[in-house]
Write a protein that holds these residues in place. Structure first.
Motif, PDB file in Angstrom:
ATOM      1  N   UNK A 192      78.106 121.965  26.629  1.00  0.00           N
ATOM      2  CA  UNK A 192      77.394 120.724  26.332  1.00  0.00           C
ATOM      3  C   UNK A 192      75.878 120.903  26.362  1.00  0.00           C
ATOM      4  N   UNK A 193      75.420 121.902  27.099  1.00  0.00           N
ATOM      5  CA  UNK A 193      73.979 122.162  27.190  1.00  0.00           C
ATOM      6  C   UNK A 193      73.399 122.566  25.832  1.00  0.00           C
ATOM      7  N   UNK A 194      74.195 123.226  24.983  1.00  0.00           N
ATOM      8  CA  UNK A 194      73.710 123.683  23.677  1.00  0.00           C
ATOM      9  C   UNK A 194      74.293 122.825  22.549  1.00  0.00           C
ATOM     10  N   UNK A 195      74.624 121.577  22.858  1.00  0.00           N
ATOM     11  CA  UNK A 195      75.299 120.697  21.892  1.00  0.00           C
ATOM     12  C   UNK A 195      74.473 120.478  20.631  1.00  0.00           C
ATOM     13  N   UNK A 196      73.144 120.335  20.762  1.00  0.00           N
ATOM     14  CA  UNK A 196      72.315 120.058  19.585  1.00  0.00           C
ATOM     15  C   UNK A 196      72.459 121.170  18.555  1.00  0.00           C
ATOM     16  N   UNK A 197      72.368 122.397  19.016  1.00  0.00           N
ATOM     17  CA  UNK A 197      72.520 123.519  18.100  1.00  0.00           C
ATOM     18  C   UNK A 197      73.928 123.621  17.538  1.00  0.00           C
ATOM     19  N   UNK A 198      74.923 123.356  18.373  1.00  0.00           N
ATOM     20  CA  UNK A 198      76.312 123.443  17.914  1.00  0.00           C
ATOM     21  C   UNK A 198      76.627 122.381  16.869  1.00  0.00           C
ATOM     22  N   UNK A 199      76.123 121.173  17.060  1.00  0.00           N
ATOM     23  CA  UNK A 199      76.426 120.077  16.133  1.00  0.00           C
ATOM     24  C   UNK A 199      75.853 120.333  14.734  1.00  0.00           C
ATOM     25  N   UNK A 200      74.828 121.163  14.650  1.00  0.00           N
ATOM     26  CA  UNK A 200      74.234 121.471  13.344  1.00  0.00           C
ATOM     27  C   UNK A 200      74.693 122.824  12.813  1.00  0.00           C
ATOM     28  N   UNK A 201      75.690 123.415  13.468  1.00  0.00           N
ATOM     29  CA  UNK A 201      76.142 124.763  13.111  1.00  0.00           C
ATOM     30  C   UNK A 201      77.443 124.746  12.335  1.00  0.00           C
ATOM     31  N   UNK A 202      77.608 125.779  11.497  1.00  0.00           N
ATOM     32  CA  UNK A 202      78.905 126.018  10.888  1.00  0.00           C
ATOM     33  C   UNK A 202      79.707 126.915  11.827  1.00  0.00           C
ATOM     34  N   UNK A 203      80.881 127.346  11.409  1.00  0.00           N
ATOM     35  CA  UNK A 203      81.763 128.121  12.276  1.00  0.00           C
ATOM     36  C   UNK A 203      81.075 129.386  12.784  1.00  0.00           C
ATOM     37  N   UNK A 204      80.493 130.157  11.885  1.00  0.00           N
ATOM     38  CA  UNK A 204      79.891 131.426  12.259  1.00  0.00           C
ATOM     39  C   UNK A 204      78.726 131.238  13.229  1.00  0.00           C
ATOM     40  N   UNK A 205      77.893 130.263  12.957  1.00  0.00           N
ATOM     41  CA  UNK A 205      76.741 130.012  13.822  1.00  0.00           C
ATOM     42  C   UNK A 205      77.174 129.541  15.209  1.00  0.00           C
ATOM     43  N   UNK A 206      78.183 128.676  15.251  1.00  0.00           N
ATOM     44  CA  UNK A 206      78.676 128.188  16.540  1.00  0.00           C
ATOM     45  C   UNK A 206      79.304 129.326  17.352  1.00  0.00           C
ATOM     46  N   UNK A 207      80.034 130.197  16.660  1.00  0.00           N
ATOM     47  CA  UNK A 207      80.631 131.349  17.331  1.00  0.00           C
ATOM     48  C   UNK A 207      79.562 132.248  17.933  1.00  0.00           C
ATOM     49  N   UNK A 208      78.512 132.502  17.174  1.00  0.00           N
ATOM     50  CA  UNK A 208      77.437 133.364  17.660  1.00  0.00           C
ATOM     51  C   UNK A 208      76.754 132.749  18.879  1.00  0.00           C
TER      52      UNK A 208
END
Length: 242
Positions: A192-208
């Motif tokens: 949840x701490x990195x939610x902002x980045x995750x919400x704007x990410x696609x699968x590959x970016x979220x995985x990284x």
């Protein structure tokens, strides 16, 4: 696995002492596995042993706690500049940590509530409860929590942070009533701490992001969040018992 333990630490990669120190970690794990045939060695144990051995090697202050007089660092070929009792104590403390997390390493318990799958599910449920929008986004991406949580759970987060932060997290874990639950709270807060980045990410970016957790995140804030989840869960449980 031992050769890949904590590649960011000069303690394990700088010759000529690094080889003997890695052999020390290997001996700790070998003896433990031989004495615990029902579990044996499981990937991730090397990270725990590596942390314990490193921390003990930094000082001999712990000798006083054992009722022993402080002694000089060893000049032997086994562990130059490390106290001769360090490996023995590291074996004992590593064994205690592994016992604390034993269900995670026991293949017969993989599908149980206390096994590795159960631990992963607890974290996923916490994220779903406290941040349903983020959980829905990750689900829509078909990003299974096991893709990143398996490592977090089996290494007790020792691969995700710098050594001082790992020690701080483990202090909290070892003082908690339920160490496994504590790691679950911390893991949920990390997501949840990195939610902002995750919400704007696609699968590959979220995985990284989740497989290479961003360095520089405020560990103290993550710990405060974990304590908040713990207090909230206890308050709800107490209210339900009334």
């Amino acid at each position: 696995d031992v050769l890949r333990s904590h590649p960011d630490l000069a303690f394990y990669i700088s010759p000529p002492q690094s080889s003997s120190r890695l052999l020390g970690v290997a001996r700790i794990l070998y003896v433990w596995a031989r004495l615990n045939q029902g579990v044996k060695y499981v990937q991730g144990m090397n990270e725990l042993a590596g942390v314990v051995f490193f921390v003990l090697a930094q000082s001999s202050d712990w000798l006083g706690g054992l009722g022993l007089p402080p002694g000089p660092a060893s000049s032997s070929s086994a562990h130059p500049h490390v106290h001769p009792m360090c490996e023995a104590l590291a074996y004992s403390l590593t064994g205690a940590l592994l016992t604390l997390n034993i269900d995670v390493y026991t293949s017969g318990l993989d599908g149980s509530a206390t096994g590795v799958a159960g631990r992963v599910q607890v974290v996923d449920d916490l994220v779903a409860l406290h941040d349903p929008a983020l959980h829905a986004h990750l689900s829509n991406l078909s990003l299974s929590p096991s893709y990143y949580l398996l490592r977090w759970v089996t290494t007790l987060l020792s691969r995700e942070f710098t050594m001082p932060d790992v020690v701080s997290l483990w202090d909290g874990m070892l003082s908690a009533a339920d160490a496994g639950r504590w790691i679950s709270y911390v893991s949920a807060c990390m997501v949840m701490r990195v939610r902002a980045g995750l919400l704007s990410s696609d699968f590959q970016e979220a995985m990284e992001t989740l497989q290479s957790y961003p360095q520089g995140e405020d560990v103290d804030a993550i710990v405060r969040g974990a304590r908040g989840l713990y207090r909230l869960e206890r308050a709800v449980a107490d209210r339900m018992r009334e």
